[in-house]
Design an enzyme around this catalytic site. Structure first.
Site, PDB file in Angstrom:
ATOM      1  N   LYS A 149      91.761 -29.264 -47.299  1.00 23.97           N
ATOM      2  CA  LYS A 149      93.039 -29.618 -46.676  1.00 23.97           C
ATOM      3  C   LYS A 149      93.447 -31.033 -47.066  1.00 23.97           C
ATOM      4  CE  LYS A 149      93.429 -27.976 -42.509  1.00 23.97           C
ATOM      5  NZ  LYS A 149      92.937 -28.004 -41.117  1.00 23.97           N
ATOM      6  N   CYS A 163      68.918  -1.282 -65.567  1.00 23.24           N
ATOM      7  CA  CYS A 163      69.433   0.029 -65.192  1.00 23.24           C
ATOM      8  C   CYS A 163      69.441   0.223 -63.680  1.00 23.24           C
ATOM      9  CB  CYS A 163      68.651   1.137 -65.881  1.00 23.24           C
ATOM     10  SG  CYS A 163      66.924   1.166 -65.408  1.00 23.24           S
ATOM     11  N   GLY A 188      85.174 -20.924 -37.327  1.00 16.07           N
ATOM     12  CA  GLY A 188      84.062 -21.331 -36.488  1.00 16.07           C
ATOM     13  C   GLY A 188      83.960 -22.833 -36.361  1.00 16.07           C
ATOM     14  N   ARG A 244      64.602   8.465 -69.368  1.00 17.65           N
ATOM     15  CA  ARG A 244      63.401   8.056 -68.641  1.00 17.65           C
ATOM     16  C   ARG A 244      62.516   9.268 -68.398  1.00 17.65           C
ATOM     17  NH1 ARG A 244      63.854   5.866 -62.650  1.00 17.65           N
ATOM     18  NH2 ARG A 244      64.196   8.063 -62.247  1.00 17.65           N
ATOM     19  N   MET A 247      85.836 -26.720 -35.729  1.00 17.59           N
ATOM     20  CA  MET A 247      86.782 -27.182 -34.722  1.00 17.59           C
ATOM     21  C   MET A 247      88.221 -26.969 -35.172  1.00 17.59           C
ATOM     22  SD  MET A 247      87.376 -30.818 -32.929  1.00 17.59           S
ATOM     23  CE  MET A 247      88.841 -31.168 -33.861  1.00 17.59           C
ATOM     24  N   SER A 297      63.809  -2.274 -69.893  1.00 17.71           N
ATOM     25  CA  SER A 297      64.943  -2.022 -69.021  1.00 17.71           C
ATOM     26  C   SER A 297      64.502  -2.382 -67.607  1.00 17.71           C
ATOM     27  CB  SER A 297      65.360  -0.554 -69.109  1.00 17.71           C
ATOM     28  OG  SER A 297      66.425  -0.319 -68.226  1.00 17.71           O
ATOM     29  N   ARG A 334      97.566 -24.472 -49.988  1.00 19.97           N
ATOM     30  CA  ARG A 334      96.347 -24.141 -50.735  1.00 19.97           C
ATOM     31  C   ARG A 334      96.632 -22.900 -51.564  1.00 19.97           C
ATOM     32  NH1 ARG A 334      93.443 -22.172 -45.239  1.00 19.97           N
ATOM     33  NH2 ARG A 334      95.066 -20.695 -44.791  1.00 19.97           N
ATOM     34  N   TYR A 365      72.410  -5.748 -72.253  1.00 15.41           N
ATOM     35  CA  TYR A 365      73.355  -4.819 -71.634  1.00 15.41           C
ATOM     36  C   TYR A 365      73.035  -4.625 -70.158  1.00 15.41           C
ATOM     37  CZ  TYR A 365      69.757  -1.183 -71.833  1.00 15.41           C
ATOM     38  OH  TYR A 365      68.622  -0.451 -71.643  1.00 15.41           O
ATOM     39  N   HIS A 391      75.223  -2.201 -37.895  1.00 21.09           N
ATOM     40  CA  HIS A 391      74.398  -1.158 -38.505  1.00 21.09           C
ATOM     41  C   HIS A 391      75.256  -0.182 -39.303  1.00 21.09           C
ATOM     42  CE1 HIS A 391      72.141   2.684 -38.468  1.00 21.09           C
ATOM     43  NE2 HIS A 391      71.123   1.887 -38.722  1.00 21.09           N
ATOM     44  N   ARG A 440      68.017  10.074 -65.982  1.00 23.04           N
ATOM     45  CA  ARG A 440      66.850  10.517 -65.203  1.00 23.04           C
ATOM     46  C   ARG A 440      66.565  11.965 -65.534  1.00 23.04           C
ATOM     47  NH1 ARG A 440      70.241   7.856 -61.672  1.00 23.04           N
ATOM     48  NH2 ARG A 440      69.404   6.006 -60.647  1.00 23.04           N
ATOM     49  N   ARG A 482      92.552 -33.283 -37.685  1.00 24.28           N
ATOM     50  CA  ARG A 482      92.360 -31.931 -38.237  1.00 24.28           C
ATOM     51  C   ARG A 482      91.063 -31.861 -39.030  1.00 24.28           C
ATOM     52  NH1 ARG A 482      97.811 -31.300 -41.701  1.00 24.28           N
ATOM     53  NH2 ARG A 482      97.351 -29.080 -41.441  1.00 24.28           N
ATOM     54  N   GLY A 504      64.322  -2.151 -63.985  1.00 29.28           N
ATOM     55  CA  GLY A 504      64.666  -1.227 -62.899  1.00 29.28           C
ATOM     56  C   GLY A 504      64.732  -2.058 -61.624  1.00 29.28           C
ATOM     57  N   THR A 505      65.861  -2.676 -61.395  1.00 26.50           N
ATOM     58  CA  THR A 505      65.927  -3.681 -60.318  1.00 26.50           C
ATOM     59  C   THR A 505      65.904  -3.059 -58.925  1.00 26.50           C
ATOM     60  OG1 THR A 505      68.316  -3.754 -60.621  1.00 26.50           O
ATOM     61  CG2 THR A 505      67.005  -5.497 -61.668  1.00 26.50           C
ATOM     62  N   ASN A 506      66.138  -1.740 -58.800  1.00 24.13           N
ATOM     63  CA  ASN A 506      65.985  -1.135 -57.472  1.00 24.13           C
ATOM     64  C   ASN A 506      64.517  -1.173 -57.048  1.00 24.13           C
ATOM     65  OD1 ASN A 506      68.648  -0.562 -57.728  1.00 24.13           O
ATOM     66  ND2 ASN A 506      68.433   1.658 -57.832  1.00 24.13           N
ATOM     67  N   ASP A 507      63.664  -0.618 -57.914  1.00 22.36           N
ATOM     68  CA  ASP A 507      62.236  -0.626 -57.590  1.00 22.36           C
ATOM     69  C   ASP A 507      61.678  -2.036 -57.615  1.00 22.36           C
ATOM     70  OD1 ASP A 507      60.966   1.778 -56.836  1.00 22.36           O
ATOM     71  OD2 ASP A 507      61.461   2.634 -58.793  1.00 22.36           O
ATOM     72  N   GLU A 509      59.660  -2.704 -63.584  1.00 23.31           N
ATOM     73  CA  GLU A 509      60.033  -2.495 -62.187  1.00 23.31           C
ATOM     74  C   GLU A 509      58.892  -2.822 -61.234  1.00 23.31           C
ATOM     75  OE1 GLU A 509      61.274   1.587 -61.746  1.00 23.31           O
ATOM     76  OE2 GLU A 509      59.881   2.244 -63.287  1.00 23.31           O
TER      77      GLU A 509
HETATM   78  P1  ADP Z   1      94.018 -24.863 -39.565  1.00 26.52           P
HETATM   79  O1  ADP Z   1      92.985 -25.306 -40.541  1.00 26.52           O
HETATM   80  O2  ADP Z   1      93.491 -24.031 -38.475  1.00 26.52           O
HETATM   81  O3  ADP Z   1      95.227 -24.320 -40.254  1.00 26.52           O
HETATM   82  P2  ADP Z   1      95.535 -27.277 -39.191  1.00 26.52           P
HETATM   83  O4  ADP Z   1      94.864 -28.577 -39.269  1.00 26.52           O
HETATM   84  O5  ADP Z   1      96.313 -26.865 -40.379  1.00 26.52           O
HETATM   85  O6  ADP Z   1      94.456 -26.197 -38.801  1.00 26.52           O
HETATM   86  O7  ADP Z   1      96.484 -27.364 -37.922  1.00 26.52           O
HETATM   87  C1  ADP Z   1      96.773 -26.351 -37.025  1.00 26.52           C
HETATM   88  C2  ADP Z   1      98.252 -26.293 -36.754  1.00 26.52           C
HETATM   89  O8  ADP Z   1      98.755 -27.557 -36.367  1.00 26.52           O
HETATM   90  C3  ADP Z   1      99.026 -25.876 -37.972  1.00 26.52           C
HETATM   91  O9  ADP Z   1     100.055 -25.002 -37.583  1.00 26.52           O
HETATM   92  C4  ADP Z   1      99.579 -27.161 -38.490  1.00 26.52           C
HETATM   93  O10 ADP Z   1     100.763 -26.933 -39.188  1.00 26.52           O
HETATM   94  C5  ADP Z   1      99.814 -27.946 -37.197  1.00 26.52           C
HETATM   95  N1  ADP Z   1      99.733 -29.366 -37.440  1.00 26.52           N
HETATM   96  C6  ADP Z   1      98.692 -30.055 -37.909  1.00 26.52           C
HETATM   97  N2  ADP Z   1      98.986 -31.362 -38.050  1.00 26.52           N
HETATM   98  C7  ADP Z   1     100.268 -31.515 -37.653  1.00 26.52           C
HETATM   99  C8  ADP Z   1     101.153 -32.629 -37.585  1.00 26.52           C
HETATM  100  N3  ADP Z   1     100.775 -33.863 -37.963  1.00 26.52           N
HETATM  101  N4  ADP Z   1     102.387 -32.433 -37.119  1.00 26.52           N
HETATM  102  C9  ADP Z   1     102.774 -31.203 -36.745  1.00 26.52           C
HETATM  103  N5  ADP Z   1     101.998 -30.109 -36.777  1.00 26.52           N
HETATM  104  C10 ADP Z   1     100.751 -30.250 -37.241  1.00 26.52           C
HETATM  105 MG    MG Z   2      62.059   3.098 -60.607  1.00 27.02          MG
HETATM  106 MG    MG Z   3      96.445 -25.005 -41.272  1.00 24.55          MG
END
Ligand code: ADP
Ligand code: MG
Ligand code: MG
Length: 895
Positions: free
Chosen positions: A22, A852, A100, A633, A102, A784, A335, A872, A453, A578, A91, A786-789, A765
């Protein structure tokens, strides 16, 4: 002291390692002169320091102060300045985008004083208080760790007590009330008042971003995705711009092309009078981006302009976050955007047409997993075919499956035995469901994610699976499930499951083979009108990679039909033919006779009967692959697989004895079954071991191959068989069989009066074979792998036993990133491959090296095999195009 803080004007997109994705892209946009609110990025290095020392670098605060001062000068106001506050967002942003971690905290710098200043400056008291309550809400949840529901529920309560539906309906008083409630909640749950000092707010938010790197969800995600745990995250501090300043403000997301189809045009969503993640959160209904043209024509035009510039600059599809503040457009993120498989190929081809990228680059914009997705059969897209969508879940294993819903494994097996296609529907599956999963055309579960699962086992079996369809209420007791609309599907009703999209339909949706497969099969001429832009894109890139690759691609095929199909798919030979199936069916009796033979004469009779049948098989296959190598084989599986089931036979003998019938034959058979019974057949009498203890078996097979070749030669063909000896562990085994084989070749050569000189080689293998590859190479013209075995023997587990029992747990805990049966375990199995390749070549420089195992068609593994210098890869016919693509991409990368 290193430089820990970079102004947006100082970075660039090349600095992803240091500034995170970012931050690097915000800097890049700033450099391009696009309207990015000013700000700065704290480096991943600072984060790494924090993570290893437990405290930020000493100098960090001072560096931040310097950059903050510059930011304040640029904005003409100070952070949290009471009469006219500068507000910022904090950010997170690591090198790899990572769920996951912040989330962002917006509106840092507000407190009881500055909220009034913001109200006065903006002339909008409601806006100021809305921003303030957002700050406490986000800060409370992500920095202070309070339960988000606490805030959500208070907002809901405020709305319903005032009878409004949307957040925007809450007035100043309501918002002030919420701020009070939020602050009380913070004090109650943390024991401290909400921090009022703006710089303190910022410091704590930055610290929280650092800490979020080690949050359990982030750790798990990295383990599964094989992202190193010590990279750390960057932190971006960015001046706020406000989309919640009234109807002439708003926020949105945009794509420079349609990420679903690749089509050029205007794609995205916009939400007026909103801030930050309101768009993604789905709080209110967004409008299509194109409608912005009438709402804010100037902003719309500049946005399109910027999108075009970004695309030309990144030379790829970009996705964008933007905000409009009272008619002024601001860019907040960009991005290179994710896209579907079809979009990836189409976009690569469009950019080629526009001469934005080269063919080489185009090949790098697509991958084998995407190509594989385009090859799965699919439900028709014909708009005239009615479709009744019941719900959707996760697309766990691709394909299109139609069948009757069944709710337990027993029924699945029973019905499928009587010829019904069934879909196994469960809440979740467990190892007891294995039979049912094998019997079913597809699997549908209402719980569990992509490592559940059901998902793991289905992918291992190549079976269509939708998992975690949470809006379906599965009631296995009453054998039915209920869709969100209240529609009920009872056992026996037909449903259609789309493992590529995750959709579940009532009734039978017609299945068609994908146009890409029809192209590979030669049914669609890429130059004709029949070919759509997707087929043309695939064709163009395949032509390129075929020319670029060094490795050959062969197929694993046991029949002439498969061989012919593989050839159409571009296979340059057979890497594994086979011979097991050639001993089954009606020929089983002959094998039985061979196993039971007491005398040399009896054994010779049995082998004589098998010889012409085997020979006929090989003639067909060699014809189908005429001119190309065919690696046959010799027989591999344990003998007991050709004998009747031990229990069934015991019962038969007992019953016959009770009736006073003659049981002599069956008794002999039963004794043989007992004799050959193995606790662990995978590690028992099989492969070359079988060839050594059943005299004449392997020589019969070699003779059949040789005679087939001789016949093909007489018929004017160009047969190129290769004899492959399985499960060799020591050079002596190989030597004996090889000498016998060469003797047979000479005999047949003389009998037919044709020269027969074809390679004899071995499979690698077993770890021991890999470790003694040097001596083995003296007696083998090819290896050859035999990466499974080899995977089974290196890890010490048998696939059939473990995939269903504990693989999903291992994947969930991140012990495996991917199943070692799907993607080669490079560190362990791969190391053995490398050792054997190197030592084999050292002893016999012109030795042919191939693979293979199923890994031969797995993208990541193909790259490894290329790097290891193999000649190959061989894989199932259907994966051949995938292997071609990846072998080409691998060769390109290496240069
Ligand atoms: P994420 O990685 O989850 O996209 P961001 O850092 O891009 O998190 O921010 C989450 C939201 O907050 C986005 O919609 C982004 O456009 C908005 N945002 C982030 N910084 C600003 C800012 N300086 N002004 C206005 N909106 C912002
Ligand atoms: Mg085998
Ligand atoms: Mg964003």
């Amino acid at each position: 002291m290193p430089k820990f803080v970079y102004d947006f004007t100082e970075g660039s997109k090349e600095l992803k390692d240091l500034l995170g994705g970012k931050g690097a892209n915000l800097a890049e946009m700033t450099r391009l002169g696009l309207p990015v609110p000013p700000g700065f990025t704290i480096t991943t290095e600072a984060c790494r320091h924090y993570l290893s020392n437990g405290s930020p670098p000493e100098d960090l605060d001072a560096q931040i102060d310097t950059h903050l001062a510059a930011l304040e000068r640029a904005m003409g106001k100070r952070l949290g300045q009471p009469d006219d506050p500068l507000l910022v967002s904090v950010r997170s942003g690591a090198k790899h985008s990572m769920p996951g971690m912040m989330e962002t905290v917006l509106n840092i710098g507000l407190n009881e004083e500055s909220v009034a200043g913001l109200a006065a400056q903006s002339g909008d008291e409601r806006f100021a208080w809305d921003s303030y309550r957002r700050l406490i809400q986000m800060f409370g949840r992500t920095v202070l760790g309070l339960d988000g529901d606490l805030f959500e529920e208070a907002v809901e309560a405020a709305k319903s007590s005032r009878g409004v539906v949307e957040d925007t309906g809450l007035g100043v008083d309501a918002l002030k009330g919420l701020v009070g409630e939020f602050k009380d909640a913070v004090a109650e749950h943390t024991g401290h008042p909400f921090p009022d000092d703006p710089r303190e707010q910022m410091r704590r938010a930055i610290r929280a971003v650092f800490d979020s790197w080690t949050a359990p969800r982030a750790v798990l995600y990295r383990r599964q995705e094989r992202i190193p745990g010590d990279l750390g995250t960057a932190v971006n501090v960015c001046a706020m711009v406000f989309g919640n300043l009234g109807p002439d403000s708003g926020t949105g997301v945009a794509f420079t092309r349609d990420p679903a189809t690749g089509a050029q045009g205007v794609y995205g969503d916009y939400l007026a009078n909103a801030q930050g993640e309101d768009v993604v959160a789905g709080i209110r209904n967004t409008m299509p981006l194109a409608d912005l043209e009438t709402l804010a024509p100037d902003c719309y035009r500049s946005l399109l302009d910027i999108m075009e510039r970004l695309e030309n600059h990144y030379r790829d599809l970009c996705d964008i976050e933007f905000t409009i503040e009272r008619g002024t457009l601001w860019m907040l993120q960009t991005r290179v955007g994710k896209r579907t498989a079809a979009a990836a190929f189409r976009i690569a081809n469009q950019l080629l047409d526009q001469q934005v990228i080269t063919l080489e680059e185009a090949a790098d914009r697509v991958n084998g997993d995407q190509l594989a997705q385009l090859m799965f059969p699919r439900f028709t897209e014909d708009p005239d075919v009615p479709r009744d969508l019941l719900g959707r879940g996760m697309n766990a294993s691709p394909g299109a499956a139609v069948g009757r819903a069944v709710f337990d494994s027993y029924t699945a097996v029973k019905w499928s035995r009587s010829g019904e296609d069934v879909i196994l529907v469960r809440r979740e599956t467990n190892p007891d469901d294995l039979d049912g999963m094998i019997a079913a055309r597809g699997i549908l579960t209402s719980r569990g994610g992509k490592t559940s699962h059901a998902a793991v086992v289905a992918r291992g079996m190549g079976k269509t699976c939708v998992c975690g369809a949470e809006d379906l209420d599965v009631d296995t007791k009453n054998r039915r499930f209920t869709a969100p609309g209240g529609e009920i599907v009872e056992e026996g009703e037909v449903i259609s499951v789309d493992g590529t999209t995750g959709e579940v339909f009532r009734g039978s949706v017609p299945v068609v083979s994908s146009p890409v497969v029809r192209y590979f099969e030669g049914e669609i001429d890429p130059a004709s009108d029949q070919a759509d832009d997707l087929v043309r894109a695939v064709h163009r890139i395949m032509n390129y990679v075929d020319a670029a690759r060094r490795m050959y691609v062969r197929a694993n095929a046991d029949t002439a039909e498969d061989a012919a199909r593989a050839r159409r798919m571009g296979a340059q030979g057979i890497g594994l033919c086979r011979t097991e199936h050639m001993f089954l069916g009606s020929r089983r009796e002959l094998v039985e006779a061979l196993i039971l033979a007491h005398t040399d004469g009896e054994r010779a009779d049995a082998l004589d009967a098998l010889l012409p049948l085997q020979c006929a098989d090989f003639v067909e296959i060699l014809a189908a692959m005429d001119g190309l190598p065919v690696t046959v084989r010799l027989l591999d599986p344990p003998l007991h697989e050709f004998l009747p089931d031990i229990t069934e036979l015991s019962v038969r003998v007992a019953v016959a004895e009770a009736r006073g019938e003659s049981v002599e034959n069956d008794l002999r058979l039963l004794q043989a079954v007992h004799r050959l019974h193995e606790q662990n057949p995978m590690l028992g009498l099989r492969g070359v071991r079988l060839g050594l203890v059943v005299p004449g078996l392997f020589t019969m097979q070699v003779r059949a191959i040789a005679q087939a070749a001789a016949e093909r030669r007489r018929a004017g063909g160009h047969p190129r068989p290769e004899v492959m000896i399985p499960l060799v562990g020591t050079v002596q085994e190989l030597e004996i069989i090889r000498d016998e084989s060469l003797a047979v070749l000479r005999e047949v050569s003389e009998e037919y009066g044709v020269e027969l000189d074809f390679p004899v080689g071995t499979m690698i293998e077993l770890p021991r074979a890999a470790l003694t590859a040097g001596p083995l190479a003296e007696h083998a013209e090819f290896f050859s792998f035999g990466t499974n075995d080899l995977t089974q023997t290196v890890w010490g587990f048998s696939r059939d036993d473990v995939e269903a029992s504990f693989f999903s747990a291992y994947l969930e805990k991140g012990v495996f990133g991917a199943s070692p049966f799907e993607t080669l375990d490079i560190d362990g199995v791969g190391r053995l491959v490398q050792i054997a390749a190197t030592e084999g070549r050292a002893r016999r420089p012109d030795i042919k090296l191939g693979v293979c195992g199923e890994h031969g068609g797995d993208p990541a593994s193909v790259h490894f095999f290329h790097d290891a210098g193999l000649d190959y890869v061989s894989c199932s016919p259907f994966r051949v195009p995938v292997a071609r693509l990846e072998a080409g991409r691998a060769a390109r990368r290496a240069t």
